[in-house]
Design an enzyme around this catalytic site. Structure first.
Site, short mmCIF file in Angstrom:
data_model
loop_
_atom_site.label_atom_id
_atom_site.label_comp_id
_atom_site.label_asym_id
_atom_site.label_seq_id
_atom_site.Cartn_x
_atom_site.Cartn_y
_atom_site.Cartn_z
N GLU A 74 0.84 -1.34 0.02
CA GLU A 74 0.15 0.24 0.07
C GLU A 74 0.66 1.32 -0.11
O GLU A 74 0.57 2.14 -0.77
CB GLU A 74 -1.01 -0.02 1.24
N TYR A 157 -6.72 6.40 4.09
CA TYR A 157 -6.80 5.54 3.21
C TYR A 157 -5.95 4.17 3.55
O TYR A 157 -6.46 3.20 3.42
CB TYR A 157 -6.08 5.96 1.80
N ASP A 175 -9.40 4.79 -3.12
CA ASP A 175 -8.16 5.34 -3.99
C ASP A 175 -8.82 6.07 -5.09
O ASP A 175 -9.95 6.12 -5.48
CB ASP A 175 -7.20 4.23 -4.22
#
Length: 329
Positions: A74, A157, A175
């Site tokens: 990520e 996020y 995203d």
């Protein structure tokens, strides 16, 4: 897999209405907001079924990756395509298979191993997160969203993504790809706003399936759909499992009429100069003289500004005698 429950009509209607542009309902054609949003609860099964058949076999999706592998991916995938991430990711997790392994190294080694992925501050943040995980959580990536969010360098996020993809929890994971899918399928517009809005977050929460396992699968599936099919420039509606329900397609694919899309430039920017300076430092295992760094860029003012920025960001350490090195602590 638990069958997704159809979302409450009023919840989705309100969320889709809030997410719609305020400067003109004409972007949605003749389709009223309620009719558009009523389809939202029917998106889960076709998108998840499509994902089951078409998901890429990526190393961070395999069980052996574990939560740490998910977290590393990520960080690396932010603003960077999968093709560039794959080789660096494989080297990274082979060298540092657990957070404690990375935490034991200097932050400069993280920057060195980051290579040319770009946005190297992500390497420092990931190193900082590894140190915190080692010190606060016994070396295991925490399971709770709040604990993830409290780690240095992790925002909303990334915390939601790790909680969802690593631990199967129910979180809205927004995203760029997901935002584009939602903008088109539910909002009826070609592109989402340049920056994530409260209305988008509200819509994403309204679209979440109730069941945790299904919600986590939905998060990954909607992201993959945006990456492979509902892309920014070459959407392939004939391959899309929800083309028949897509508000943007049904409205005739009206062209984007909002603020100009932000383009990514690199050549001649401070980012390019910073990258050249860091490349020299990564390739050296000792301090580098100012005179060597001066050779990487012809314009002295921009070069000095870029170097000062690297120092300010903690990516480079200045030493006495006009020497520079990657950070060691």
């Amino acid at each position: 897999m638990t069958a997704p429950t159809k979302l409450p009509h009023s919840t989705l209607a309100d969320a889709a209405s809030d997410a719609a542009p305020r400067d003109g309902a004409q972007h949605h054609g003749s389709l009223p907001a309620q009719d558009r949003s009523a389809r939202g609860g029917d998106l889960h099964s076709p998108v998840i079924d499509w994902f089951d058949d078409h998901a890429r076999d990526l190393p961070w999706r395999r069980p052996e990756a574990g939560p740490w592998g998910v977290m590393v991916s990520e960080f690396m995938l932010q603003q960077t395509p999968v093709s560039r991430v794959l080789p660096v990711y494989e080297q990274w997790v082979a060298r540092w298979p657990r957070p404690a392994d990375l935490a034991a190294e200097s932050p400069g080694e993280a920057v060195r191993a980051w290579g040319r992925l770009g946005y190297p501050r992500r390497a420092l943040r990931l190193h900082g997160a590894a140190v915190a995980i080692t010190e606060r959580h016994g070396g295991d990536v925490p399971t709770e969203h709040g604990q993830l969010l409290a780690l240095p360098g992790i925002g909303e996020y990334t915390a939601a993504a790790v909680a969802s993809f690593a631990y199967g929890q129910r979180h809205a994971v927004l995203d760029t790809n997901v935002r584009r899918v939602f903008a088109r399928a539910v909002g009826g517009v070609q592109y989402p706003p340049n920056a994530t809005t409260a209305a988008e977050r509200k819509l994403a929460r309204a679209l979440l399936p109730d069941d945790e396992r299904t919600a986590a699968r939905w998060a990954a599936a909607s992201m993959e759909l945006g990456a492979l099919v509902c892309s920014a420039k070459n959407e392939e509606c004939h391959r899309c499992p929800i083309a028949a329900q897509c508000a943007w397609r049904l409205a005739g694919k009206p062209a984007h009429s909002g603020p100009p899309r932000r383009g990514q430039t690199y050549a001649g920017t401070d980012r390019q100069v910073r990258g050249k300076l860091l490349a020299v430092l990564r390739e050296s295992h000792g301090p580098v003289p100012q005179t060597v760094l001066d050779r990487v860029w012809h314009e002295p003012v921009q070069r000095a500004r870029a170097l000062d920025g690297l120092v300010s960001d903690g990516l480079v350490e200045p030493l006495q005698g006009g020497l520079y090195r990657l950070p060691v602590g």
